[in-house]
Enzyme design. Structure first.
Site, PDB file in Angstrom:
ATOM      1  N   LYS A   1      -3.735  21.675  -9.815  1.00  0.00           N
ATOM      2  CA  LYS A   1      -3.351  22.587 -10.528  1.00  0.00           C
ATOM      3  C   LYS A   1      -2.429  21.986 -11.796  1.00  0.00           C
ATOM      4  O   LYS A   1      -1.670  21.277 -11.688  1.00  0.00           O
ATOM      5  CB  LYS A   1      -2.403  23.703  -9.791  1.00  0.00           C
TER       6      LYS A   1
ATOM      7  N   ASP B   1      -2.304  12.309  -3.450  1.00  0.00           N
ATOM      8  CA  ASP B   1      -2.426  13.655  -3.643  1.00  0.00           C
ATOM      9  C   ASP B   1      -2.914  13.887  -5.037  1.00  0.00           C
ATOM     10  O   ASP B   1      -2.102  13.610  -6.051  1.00  0.00           O
ATOM     11  CB  ASP B   1      -1.146  14.469  -3.313  1.00  0.00           C
TER      12      ASP B   1
ATOM     13  N   GLU C   1       0.940  -1.139   0.125  1.00  0.00           N
ATOM     14  CA  GLU C   1       0.015  -0.157   0.089  1.00  0.00           C
ATOM     15  C   GLU C   1       0.937   1.338  -0.015  1.00  0.00           C
ATOM     16  O   GLU C   1       1.833   1.374   0.840  1.00  0.00           O
ATOM     17  CB  GLU C   1      -0.985   0.103   1.097  1.00  0.00           C
TER      18      GLU C   1
END
EC number: 2.1.1.33
Length: 266
Positions: free
Chosen positions: A175, A171, A96
């Site tokens: 942008k 994450d 993981e």
């Protein structure tokens, strides 16, 4: 979206002294490349530090850090992780990447005691929380690595060595100028495919639909992987995640994309 807030992305042809212990991420000495994690400072409690001092030498490893003891980790092909020695048994291994505080890691390991889980996280605070939970719950089939997931895949595991790779809520770097920092890029997915054994599973989840499209595109483009449904029967590992804070967001209306692939060829 399913009853559990899961959204399936259609196959595409597109896209870690007491209360003041630092949590600076390890320096990525192996790969001088753009990383997917953010710089962050946090602390762990005295109790967590005590648990860390007692259990980390047995249950934890560090990819590399300026403070790592010399020779702690041999990164030559002959020195890759010996998971059978580390866990003390022969069992399927799931990696993981980015386990956070380990809520999903712990619950899924408890549900699959015959699977060995190696949980990777950059930030020490998350690993400390998971280590304390493992100790409290008596969970013995998890081992921890502090470092970058790509370094772990590259240096600590060989081809065809993993039954599963899980990447939950990485994450999204929303942008456009930061998209290069996203973890699941073509090169990383190709590396994951190489480390999976035939029949092994890549399971990704995200609540960022832009990133979901990107993951779908990259995974579908990898020739050794075949998209599968999360509810398919007969998979070698469970795909049932517990209800975490991310899942609660899904139940409140935020969609969670579950994306799975099976390795079909060596």
């Amino acid at each position: 979206m399913s009853d559990h807030g899961r959204m399936h992305i259609p196959e595409s042809g597109l896209a870690t002294p007491a209360a003041a212990h630092s949590d600076d991420p390890p320096h990525p000495h192996f790969n001088r490349r753009v990383t997917s994690f953010r710089a962050r400072r946090s602390t762990i409690s005295d109790a967590q530090q005590a648990t860390w001092d007692r259990l980390w030498p047995e249950l934890g490893r560090q990819v590399r850090d300026g403070d790592a003891p010399a020779g702690r980790l041999d990164t030559t092909p002959a020195g890759r992780l010996d998971t059978e020695a580390w866990f003390g048994r022969h069992a399927p291994v799931v990696l993981e990447i980015g386990c956070g505080t380990g809520t999903s890691t712990l619950a899924m390991a408890q549900a699959e005691p015959d699977i060995d889980v190696v949980a990777v996280e950059v930030y020490r605070r998350g690993l400390a929380q998971l280590l304390s939970a493992m100790d409290r719950e008596g969970v013995t089939n998890i081992r921890l690595i502090r470092g970058d997931g790509v370094d772990v895949l590259t240096h600590m595991f060989g081809p065809d060595s993993l039954t599963g790779v899980r990447v939950f809520f990485p994450d999204p770097w929303p942008k456009a100028r930061h998209h290069k920092r996203r973890l699941l890029q073509p090169d990383t997915v190709a590396l994951i495919a190489d480390r999976l054994r035939p029949g092994g599973i890549l399971h990704a989840a995200t609540d960022h639909m832009g990133y979901a499209g990107h993951i779908a595109e990259v995974g579908d483009a990898e020739p050794r992987l075949r998209r599968i449904d999360p509810d398919d029967a007969g998979l070698p590992i469970s795909t049932a995640r517990p209800v975490t804070k991310y899942q609660r967001k899904a139940l409140a209306g935020t969609e969670v994309a579950e994306l799975l692939w099976e390795k079909t060829t060596p």
